[in-house]
Design a protein around this motif. Sequence first.
Motif, PDB file in Angstrom:
ATOM      1  N   GLY A 279       0.820  -1.208   0.000  1.00  0.00           N
ATOM      2  CA  GLY A 279       0.000   0.000   0.000  1.00  0.00           C
ATOM      3  C   GLY A 279       0.851   1.253   0.000  1.00  0.00           C
ATOM      4  N   SER A 280       2.114   1.116   0.464  1.00  0.00           N
ATOM      5  CA  SER A 280       3.027   2.264   0.463  1.00  0.00           C
ATOM      6  C   SER A 280       3.685   2.455  -0.892  1.00  0.00           C
ATOM      7  N   SER A 281       3.589   1.466  -1.778  1.00  0.00           N
ATOM      8  CA  SER A 281       4.202   1.568  -3.104  1.00  0.00           C
ATOM      9  C   SER A 281       3.815   2.871  -3.785  1.00  0.00           C
ATOM     10  N   GLY A 282       4.806   3.535  -4.358  1.00  0.00           N
ATOM     11  CA  GLY A 282       4.545   4.780  -5.065  1.00  0.00           C
ATOM     12  C   GLY A 282       4.615   6.017  -4.206  1.00  0.00           C
ATOM     13  N   GLY A 283       4.718   5.835  -2.881  1.00  0.00           N
ATOM     14  CA  GLY A 283       4.860   6.989  -2.003  1.00  0.00           C
ATOM     15  C   GLY A 283       6.168   7.711  -2.262  1.00  0.00           C
ATOM     16  N   PRO A 284       6.199   9.031  -2.065  1.00  0.00           N
ATOM     17  CA  PRO A 284       7.361   9.830  -2.472  1.00  0.00           C
ATOM     18  C   PRO A 284       8.546   9.740  -1.518  1.00  0.00           C
ATOM     19  N   TRP A 285       9.747   9.820  -2.103  1.00  0.00           N
ATOM     20  CA  TRP A 285      10.997  10.019  -1.364  1.00  0.00           C
ATOM     21  C   TRP A 285      11.484  11.428  -1.675  1.00  0.00           C
ATOM     22  N   PHE A 286      11.879  12.157  -0.632  1.00  0.00           N
ATOM     23  CA  PHE A 286      12.323  13.540  -0.811  1.00  0.00           C
ATOM     24  C   PHE A 286      13.768  13.728  -0.359  1.00  0.00           C
ATOM     25  N   THR A 287      14.525  14.476  -1.136  1.00  0.00           N
ATOM     26  CA  THR A 287      15.762  15.071  -0.662  1.00  0.00           C
ATOM     27  C   THR A 287      15.448  16.513  -0.265  1.00  0.00           C
ATOM     28  N   GLN A 288      16.356  17.107   0.492  1.00  0.00           N
ATOM     29  CA  GLN A 288      16.194  18.497   0.956  1.00  0.00           C
ATOM     30  C   GLN A 288      14.804  18.712   1.559  1.00  0.00           C
ATOM     31  N   PHE A 289      14.343  17.691   2.291  1.00  0.00           N
ATOM     32  CA  PHE A 289      13.027  17.812   2.906  1.00  0.00           C
ATOM     33  C   PHE A 289      13.124  18.677   4.157  1.00  0.00           C
ATOM     34  N   ASP A 290      12.252  19.657   4.239  1.00  0.00           N
ATOM     35  CA  ASP A 290      12.240  20.607   5.347  1.00  0.00           C
ATOM     36  C   ASP A 290      11.086  20.261   6.284  1.00  0.00           C
TER      37      ASP A 290
END
Length: 332
Positions: A279-290
């Motif tokens: 169900g988590s598939s496709g969830g975003p990964w962020f760099t420079q996440f604030d």
Amino acid sequence: MKGSLGTSGGARVRRTVLGALAGVAALLATGVTASPAGAAAEEPGAVTLSAQEDARDFWTSERMRQATGLDVLSLDRSDVTASTPRQGEKTVVAPSAPASTVGALAFPNGGGAWTGGGAVVQTAGRVFFSYQGRTASCSGNAVTSANKSTVLTAGHCVKLEGAWHTNWVFVPGYHDGQAPYGTWSASKTLSTPQWTASEDINYDIGAAVVAPLDGRSLTDVVGGQGLAFNTGYNKAMYAFGFPAAAPYDGEKFIYCSGTTYRDFLLSSDHGLTCDMTGGSSGGPWFTQFDEATGTGLQSSVNSFKYNFLPTAMYGPVFGTDAQNLYQTAQSS
């Protein structure tokens, strides 16, 4: 249960699917049987207006709650033929999401509820679709785009085992069966050429262009996160999603965080310690996440786990092919 899927090198890929608790179970072993309300194109392309309307009507609160999370792809050692995503110049697209103050959370974190708020709770959401006659779910994220209507997800959340999913909708900010920012029906779904042709795990990236809702475009309502392409490995990243397999239930917005590494086994993906499930598939990964604003640069998506390494999640590199997919989607 194991199935055979082709790889870009012509070899056959055995893919098992991560099940609740045990690690391997039948893909979507449970779910609500449903008849598709409108078929997506067999190739990436337009979904008819009537099919878009039918998809919105199809996804009632009850169906959303009962949808089975499409399992994170789970691989054995022999499942992956290594291929290296093409790299180009580093490219960054700034977020267009409104900033809002949130509190600091733990870093690193192997999986826990996101309690900070911020823009990410609006831009990220659950993806719902029909797959093999069942109602299923993944995760996705709205990104800054020229058409203000682009959602990024995993490739297997738009197409799997040769078939494009139907009744595809995006529900940003999902919670408790509710769609606080509306249910957005796909007018088009698409993926990288490598995933579209042979479902190469190194290119497990999908996109959807969603139709306007009540005369408004998606990112005018929820904002859009930024993007980063060709930025390399070993980055501090945050991963988000709506895992629906135990110990999760699809109702909580979960995050993992830490410094990523290049997969030292078989793929060319980023790796991150993370216990998110199907169900988590496709969830975003962020760099420079604030954490103070809930904004960042999307650089990958939840894609797969190895059977023998359940505490690690892997996500494809956003290289040139991912950038081309984004450009195609935002210009559609």
